[in-house]
Design a protein around this motif. Structure first.
Motif, PDB file in Angstrom:
ATOM      1  N   GLN A  10      45.402  49.867 -42.539  1.00 58.23           N
ATOM      2  CA  GLN A  10      45.468  48.571 -41.879  1.00 58.23           C
ATOM      3  C   GLN A  10      45.727  47.504 -42.940  1.00 58.23           C
ATOM      4  OE1 GLN A  10      46.263  46.026 -40.294  1.00 58.23           O
ATOM      5  NE2 GLN A  10      45.122  46.558 -38.486  1.00 58.23           N
ATOM      6  N   PRO A  11      46.985  47.176 -43.184  1.00 57.53           N
ATOM      7  CA  PRO A  11      47.294  46.249 -44.262  1.00 57.53           C
ATOM      8  C   PRO A  11      47.062  44.777 -43.933  1.00 57.53           C
ATOM      9  CG  PRO A  11      49.301  47.048 -43.251  1.00 57.53           C
ATOM     10  CD  PRO A  11      48.163  47.750 -42.577  1.00 57.53           C
ATOM     11  N   ASP A  12      46.877  44.399 -42.640  1.00 59.23           N
ATOM     12  CA  ASP A  12      46.764  42.984 -42.273  1.00 59.23           C
ATOM     13  C   ASP A  12      45.497  42.762 -41.452  1.00 59.23           C
ATOM     14  OD1 ASP A  12      49.282  42.448 -43.418  1.00 59.23           O
ATOM     15  OD2 ASP A  12      50.270  43.147 -41.609  1.00 59.23           O
ATOM     16  N   PRO A  13      44.341  42.533 -42.096  1.00 65.51           N
ATOM     17  CA  PRO A  13      43.082  42.510 -41.356  1.00 65.51           C
ATOM     18  C   PRO A  13      42.790  41.219 -40.607  1.00 65.51           C
ATOM     19  CG  PRO A  13      42.675  42.246 -43.696  1.00 65.51           C
ATOM     20  CD  PRO A  13      44.139  42.510 -43.548  1.00 65.51           C
ATOM     21  N   TRP A  14      43.408  40.080 -40.961  1.00 67.01           N
ATOM     22  CA  TRP A  14      43.035  38.812 -40.350  1.00 67.01           C
ATOM     23  C   TRP A  14      44.165  38.240 -39.502  1.00 67.01           C
ATOM     24  CZ3 TRP A  14      38.205  37.228 -40.080  1.00 67.01           C
ATOM     25  CH2 TRP A  14      37.300  37.691 -41.015  1.00 67.01           C
ATOM     26  N   GLU A  15      43.790  37.679 -38.332  1.00 69.06           N
ATOM     27  CA  GLU A  15      44.751  37.073 -37.414  1.00 69.06           C
ATOM     28  C   GLU A  15      44.177  35.758 -36.876  1.00 69.06           C
ATOM     29  OE1 GLU A  15      46.431  41.351 -35.733  1.00 69.06           O
ATOM     30  OE2 GLU A  15      45.209  40.070 -34.441  1.00 69.06           O
ATOM     31  N   LEU A  16      45.072  34.799 -36.633  1.00 69.06           N
ATOM     32  CA  LEU A  16      44.687  33.510 -36.061  1.00 69.06           C
ATOM     33  C   LEU A  16      45.395  33.357 -34.727  1.00 69.06           C
ATOM     34  CD1 LEU A  16      43.223  30.752 -36.499  1.00 69.06           C
ATOM     35  CD2 LEU A  16      45.389  29.916 -37.439  1.00 69.06           C
ATOM     36  N   PRO A  42      42.885  23.758 -16.285  1.00 72.28           N
ATOM     37  CA  PRO A  42      43.439  24.166 -17.587  1.00 72.28           C
ATOM     38  C   PRO A  42      42.366  24.287 -18.657  1.00 72.28           C
ATOM     39  CG  PRO A  42      43.955  21.881 -17.139  1.00 72.28           C
ATOM     40  CD  PRO A  42      43.356  22.429 -15.876  1.00 72.28           C
ATOM     41  N   GLY A  43      42.690  25.120 -19.649  1.00 72.12           N
ATOM     42  CA  GLY A  43      41.784  25.312 -20.771  1.00 72.12           C
ATOM     43  C   GLY A  43      42.527  25.847 -21.971  1.00 72.12           C
ATOM     44  N   GLY A  44      41.803  26.022 -23.043  1.00 75.08           N
ATOM     45  CA  GLY A  44      42.415  26.541 -24.267  1.00 75.08           C
ATOM     46  C   GLY A  44      41.350  27.086 -25.198  1.00 75.08           C
ATOM     47  N   ALA A  45      41.800  27.730 -26.245  1.00 72.49           N
ATOM     48  CA  ALA A  45      40.857  28.314 -27.207  1.00 72.49           C
ATOM     49  C   ALA A  45      41.547  28.494 -28.541  1.00 72.49           C
ATOM     50  CB  ALA A  45      40.312  29.642 -26.700  1.00 72.49           C
ATOM     51  N   LEU A  46      40.737  28.686 -29.568  1.00 68.82           N
ATOM     52  CA  LEU A  46      41.211  29.019 -30.908  1.00 68.82           C
ATOM     53  C   LEU A  46      40.311  30.134 -31.415  1.00 68.82           C
ATOM     54  CD1 LEU A  46      43.237  28.010 -33.121  1.00 68.82           C
ATOM     55  CD2 LEU A  46      41.325  26.710 -34.078  1.00 68.82           C
ATOM     56  N   PHE A  47      40.934  31.160 -32.008  1.00 72.21           N
ATOM     57  CA  PHE A  47      40.095  32.256 -32.491  1.00 72.21           C
ATOM     58  C   PHE A  47      40.602  32.789 -33.819  1.00 72.21           C
ATOM     59  CE2 PHE A  47      43.164  34.648 -29.819  1.00 72.21           C
ATOM     60  CZ  PHE A  47      43.593  35.608 -30.722  1.00 72.21           C
ATOM     61  N   LEU A  48      39.686  33.444 -34.530  1.00 73.84           N
ATOM     62  CA  LEU A  48      39.988  34.162 -35.762  1.00 73.84           C
ATOM     63  C   LEU A  48      39.553  35.607 -35.534  1.00 73.84           C
ATOM     64  CD1 LEU A  48      41.013  33.784 -38.701  1.00 73.84           C
ATOM     65  CD2 LEU A  48      38.621  33.536 -39.372  1.00 73.84           C
ATOM     66  N   ARG A  49      40.464  36.539 -35.745  1.00 74.25           N
ATOM     67  CA  ARG A  49      40.170  37.940 -35.460  1.00 74.25           C
ATOM     68  C   ARG A  49      40.252  38.756 -36.752  1.00 74.25           C
ATOM     69  NH1 ARG A  49      42.909  39.666 -30.456  1.00 74.25           N
ATOM     70  NH2 ARG A  49      44.860  39.447 -31.614  1.00 74.25           N
ATOM     71  N   ASN A  50      39.260  39.625 -36.944  1.00 77.50           N
ATOM     72  CA  ASN A  50      39.248  40.557 -38.062  1.00 77.50           C
ATOM     73  C   ASN A  50      39.458  41.962 -37.532  1.00 77.50           C
ATOM     74  OD1 ASN A  50      37.038  42.387 -39.938  1.00 77.50           O
ATOM     75  ND2 ASN A  50      38.742  41.358 -40.919  1.00 77.50           N
ATOM     76  N   ASN A  51      40.542  42.598 -37.973  1.00 79.83           N
ATOM     77  CA  ASN A  51      40.828  43.966 -37.569  1.00 79.83           C
ATOM     78  C   ASN A  51      40.019  44.913 -38.448  1.00 79.83           C
ATOM     79  OD1 ASN A  51      42.854  43.346 -35.555  1.00 79.83           O
ATOM     80  ND2 ASN A  51      44.133  42.716 -37.266  1.00 79.83           N
ATOM     81  N   VAL A  52      38.875  45.325 -37.921  1.00 81.06           N
ATOM     82  CA  VAL A  52      38.016  46.244 -38.656  1.00 81.06           C
ATOM     83  C   VAL A  52      38.761  47.540 -38.938  1.00 81.06           C
ATOM     84  CG1 VAL A  52      35.817  47.471 -38.633  1.00 81.06           C
ATOM     85  CG2 VAL A  52      36.001  45.210 -37.565  1.00 81.06           C
ATOM     86  N   SER A  53      39.568  47.954 -37.986  1.00 84.34           N
ATOM     87  CA  SER A  53      40.454  49.107 -38.136  1.00 84.34           C
ATOM     88  C   SER A  53      41.659  48.838 -37.268  1.00 84.34           C
ATOM     89  CB  SER A  53      39.745  50.405 -37.715  1.00 84.34           C
ATOM     90  OG  SER A  53      39.648  50.455 -36.301  1.00 84.34           O
TER      91      SER A  53
END
Length: 500
Positions: A10-16, A42-53
């Motif tokens: 998994q070369p890219d662990p972080w996503e926005l 209407p609504g919205g969100a912002l997230f940071l995701r960590n790909n553990v695997s």
């Protein structure tokens, strides 16, 4: 729940992620199973995701959405419930665990990256706050015994625990960008997000849902540089690091270029260093030396006749039963002797550019029509032979000299015309002398006279590669040297066309 580390790379662990969507309410003023589009807000969100695997991820999300409801939407509505309505604003912070069913195909263990469409499910925990504006009649009929003034919470701010869960699907646009589509439900363990409690379903708590579209950016993976154990690398040659990539020069395969793959860069970010990557500007697979296999059929694009369509090796990477015609000339590759150049079926797929009946690969004059007997080149006409014979008899030099007479230049111009008429031919220029003088001097004189003719033709624009000169001295007379007339004929320069 314990997440087992996936063995797949998994070369890219972080996503926005940037999220656009809307909230949907279920509770006292909207029955389960009812769908009222006018209640979406209407609504919205912002997230940071960590790909553990490659299959499991942790998402840290901040979300905002509106919800609304109206008592008239109830299946079994009754007064005064039908007069109740509300609008709420909800802010939620949550941590979500995702399971991406097909995630291992995105970054396979053999290396590289594949664009895929993959479904996923998620579950998590969160804390939400709601700001509610209920609307209700000024008076409540006494006959509605299950409704009291305490049941109506005007202007109430509620904080609650939520358990988000739901489904979604991800679609890779590129190595860095991804789209996702998601629907999630949130039981709240509260009956006040609508501002009205016990009005219709006193035994059930309020829910809200959130449907959305996500635009996601995947950050490139950049491992932390390895710190040298030396406190002062400048004074310790053992740990010198010219390119500053944290890898000592002694262990760095690219000491002048910063990189993290044994000290070498990886421009296309495919896990194969540029030093070893056969396709350094195109992300590919380790097993193919860094070159891609777009259709994933185990045949690299460079060797695959159908790189966008999975096939078999026995059919050059195309599906079984598919006839491949790379040059589009109507002759399948299996029967085409010239598979990359459009040709004719009569020549097994090879072209005949000059249309003389001799295919180009066998035609010594492929752009000039000729005869099959002369291997596709034009036959030298009899009048051309007469011109060359005339030139031989009339190209003259000063006595014992390789200098041409003035009249000879006019004669040599006829040779220019011949060479232009036969562009696929070369010419041999041969010099001869009589037997007057020594054999060595005659040999040198014959070579110099042939060279003088060649130099004149080159000066007039003839490609030197088409001309060859030879000197034969006195060894090939065409008549006797016993008379002046005979010696004159033997002193000559001959011009002969030939195919290279």
């Amino acid at each position: 729940m314990t997440v087992k580390k996936d063995s797949t790379t998994q070369p890219d662990p972080w996503e926005l992620g940037l999220v656009f969507g809307g909230g949907y309410y279920l509770g006292d003023l909207l029955s389960l199973g009812s769908i009222k589009l006018n209640t979406f807000k209407p609504g919205g969100a912002l997230f940071l995701r960590n790909n553990v695997s490659n299959r499991f991820s942790l998402r840290f999300q901040a979300m905002y959405t509106g919800i609304s409801g109206n008592g008239s939407n109830l299946v079994d509505a009754y007064e005064p419930v039908t007069s109740f309505s509300f609008k709420s604003t909800i802010f939620e912070s949550s941590i979500l665990l995702e399971w991406d069913f097909l995630g291992a195909k995105r970054f396979p263990s053999k290396g590289g990256f594949n664009k895929i469409f993959s479904p996923y499910i998620f579950v998590g925990a969160g804390v939400a706050s709601s700001w509610t504006t209920p609307r209700y009649p000024n008076s409540i009929p006494s006959k509605a015994t299950n409704i009291t003034k305490d049941s109506i919470q005007a202007g109430r701010t509620n904080s609650m625990v939520t358990v988000p869960f739901g489904i979604g699907a991800k679609l890779d646009i590129s190595r860095r960008l991804m789209l996702a589509f998601e629907w999630g439900a949130r039981p709240t363990f509260s009956d006040y997000i609508d501002g009205i409690s016990l009005s219709a379903n006193k035994d059930n708590k309020d829910w809200y849902n959130f449907g959305n579209v996500q635009l996601i950016y995947r950050f490139p993976y950049k491992p932390k540089p390895i710190k040298s154990p030396s406190k002062d690398n400048a004074k310790n040659p053992t740990f010198a690091d010219k390119d500053g990539d944290g890898i000592p020069d002694s262990a760095d395969r690219c000491p002048d270029l910063a990189g993290m793959l044994r000290g070498c860069p990886d421009a296309d970010d495919d896990g194969v260093s540029d030093l070893e990557d056969k396709c350094p500007n195109e992300a590919g697979l380790v097993i193919f030396g860094g070159c891609p296999d777009t259709d994933g059929d185990g045949i690299p694009n460079a060797d695959d006749e159908c790189p966008e369509q999975a096939g078999v090796a026995s059919n050059q990477g195309c599906p079984s039963g598919t006839e491949i015609d790379r040059d589009g000339d109507g002759v399948p590759n299996t029967q085409d002797e010239c598979p990359d150049i459009p040709g004719k079926a009569t020549f097994k797929g090879c072209p005949d550019t000059d249309g003389d009946g001799v295919m180009d690969k066998e035609d010594r004059c492929p752009v000039t029509p000729g005869s099959m007997e002369n291997r596709g080149c034009p036959v030298i006409r009899s009048e051309t032979k007469e011109i060359l014979k005339f030139v031989t008899q009339n190209v003259l030099f000063y006595t014992n000299s390789a200098k041409l007479t003035d009249d000879s230049y006019v004669v040599l111009n006829k040779v220019l015309d011949v060479l232009q008429d036969y562009p696929d031919y070369a010419m041999l220029i041969s010099g001869f002398t009589d037997n007057v003088g020594s054999q060595a001097s005659n040999q040198a004189l014959s070579e110099n006279r042939a060279a003088a003719c060649l130099n004149y033709l080159v000066g007039k624009g003839i490609d030197p590669s088409r001309l060859v000169f030879r000197g034969f001295g006195e060894v090939a007379p065409i008549t006797t040297n016993d008379s002046e007339q005979g010696r004159k004929l033997n002193r000559r320069v001959e011009f002969a066309l030939f195919l290279k």
